[in-house]
Design an enzyme around this catalytic site. Sequence first.
Site, short mmCIF file in Angstrom:
data_model
loop_
_atom_site.label_atom_id
_atom_site.label_comp_id
_atom_site.label_asym_id
_atom_site.label_seq_id
_atom_site.Cartn_x
_atom_site.Cartn_y
_atom_site.Cartn_z
N GLY A 1 0.87 -1.18 0.00
CA GLY A 1 0.00 0.00 0.00
C GLY A 1 0.89 1.21 0.00
O GLY A 1 1.77 1.32 -0.85
N GLU A 2 0.71 2.06 0.94
CA GLU A 2 1.51 3.28 1.02
C GLU A 2 2.09 3.37 2.43
O GLU A 2 1.36 3.61 3.39
CB GLU A 2 0.59 4.46 0.69
CG GLU A 2 1.30 5.71 0.29
CD GLU A 2 2.36 5.47 -0.79
OE1 GLU A 2 2.02 5.02 -1.90
OE2 GLU A 2 3.53 5.74 -0.51
N SER A 3 3.39 3.16 2.53
CA SER A 3 3.98 3.02 3.87
C SER A 3 3.81 4.28 4.72
O SER A 3 3.61 4.19 5.93
CB SER A 3 5.46 2.62 3.77
OG SER A 3 6.17 3.50 2.93
N CYS B 1 5.90 -5.44 -0.23
CA CYS B 1 6.02 -4.09 -0.78
C CYS B 1 6.09 -3.04 0.35
O CYS B 1 7.11 -2.99 1.03
CB CYS B 1 4.88 -3.84 -1.75
SG CYS B 1 5.35 -2.71 -3.03
N ILE C 1 4.38 -2.96 -8.07
CA ILE C 1 3.59 -1.73 -8.12
C ILE C 1 4.31 -0.65 -7.32
O ILE C 1 4.41 -0.74 -6.10
CB ILE C 1 2.18 -1.97 -7.53
CG1 ILE C 1 1.48 -3.12 -8.26
CG2 ILE C 1 1.36 -0.68 -7.61
CD1 ILE C 1 0.15 -3.53 -7.65
N ARG C 2 4.80 0.33 -8.03
CA ARG C 2 5.62 1.37 -7.37
C ARG C 2 6.53 0.72 -6.33
O ARG C 2 6.55 1.08 -5.15
CB ARG C 2 4.75 2.47 -6.76
CG ARG C 2 3.99 3.21 -7.85
CD ARG C 2 3.68 4.62 -7.47
NE ARG C 2 2.93 4.68 -6.25
CZ ARG C 2 3.25 5.41 -5.20
NH1 ARG C 2 4.33 6.15 -5.21
NH2 ARG C 2 2.49 5.40 -4.15
N HIS D 1 3.98 -8.39 -5.17
CA HIS D 1 2.67 -8.64 -4.55
C HIS D 1 2.14 -10.05 -4.83
O HIS D 1 1.36 -10.24 -5.75
CB HIS D 1 1.64 -7.63 -5.10
CG HIS D 1 1.82 -6.26 -4.59
ND1 HIS D 1 1.14 -5.77 -3.49
CD2 HIS D 1 2.61 -5.25 -5.01
CE1 HIS D 1 1.50 -4.53 -3.27
NE2 HIS D 1 2.40 -4.18 -4.17
N GLU E 1 -0.05 -11.63 -3.32
CA GLU E 1 -1.50 -11.72 -3.06
C GLU E 1 -2.32 -11.35 -4.30
O GLU E 1 -3.53 -11.55 -4.32
CB GLU E 1 -1.89 -10.83 -1.86
CG GLU E 1 -1.98 -9.34 -2.13
CD GLU E 1 -0.63 -8.63 -2.24
OE1 GLU E 1 0.42 -9.29 -2.25
OE2 GLU E 1 -0.64 -7.38 -2.36
#
Length: 188
Positions: free
Chosen positions: A53-55, A86, A133-134, A167, A169
């Site tokens: 996600g976004e850390s 990620c 992803i990024r 990822h 998942e």
Amino acid sequence: MLTVGVAMLQGARNEHMYSLRKAAQNLDMEISIRELRKSTDVDGVDAIVLPGGESTAMKIASRSENLYNEIWQRARNDSIPILGTCAGAILLSQQGLIETEIERNAFGRQKDSFQSEIRVSVGNNEKFQGVFIRAPRFLKGSDHPIAWLSDEVVGVREGRIMALTFHPELTEDYRFHEWLLSEANHTN
Ligand code: GLN
């Protein structure tokens, strides 16, 4: 029965829960999945998933409930197994829970997200579809690599902690979730 916690503050959470259920089926294990939102939710869990996600958003979301501090304590004091993907891998490295250092967004911006076959040494040796992803990048080689994109290390396992820059998942390959459940099962 194992209880597996999934940190629910932000990011790809439901996909991890689905993968955990599939992994448990494959291993013929019964598990219960617990959504982790506040520090007391961590009591008694046998393994933890830290989703991507976004850390930065995750750290901000955690402040009010102190969830992460509790998770880091369980990792340090009880060495419970953790799978971080990620942004989850970024948090593990920032905490020093893995030695391998990591650089955020190191492949570029959103448009530089990509999928590629990678090689993994978890479960069987078949190729794995890496979804980046990024994605972050490990800064130096690790002594404990378990996944490679060409020659570059994209997954490490240090003790009972696994950190992946991709990822799993988002695929239908449950080897990494199966690893987490097997690892947790060893102490039960
Ligand atoms: N770019 C995100 C970060 O720095 C990680 C991306 C991801 O988890 N897919 O936290």
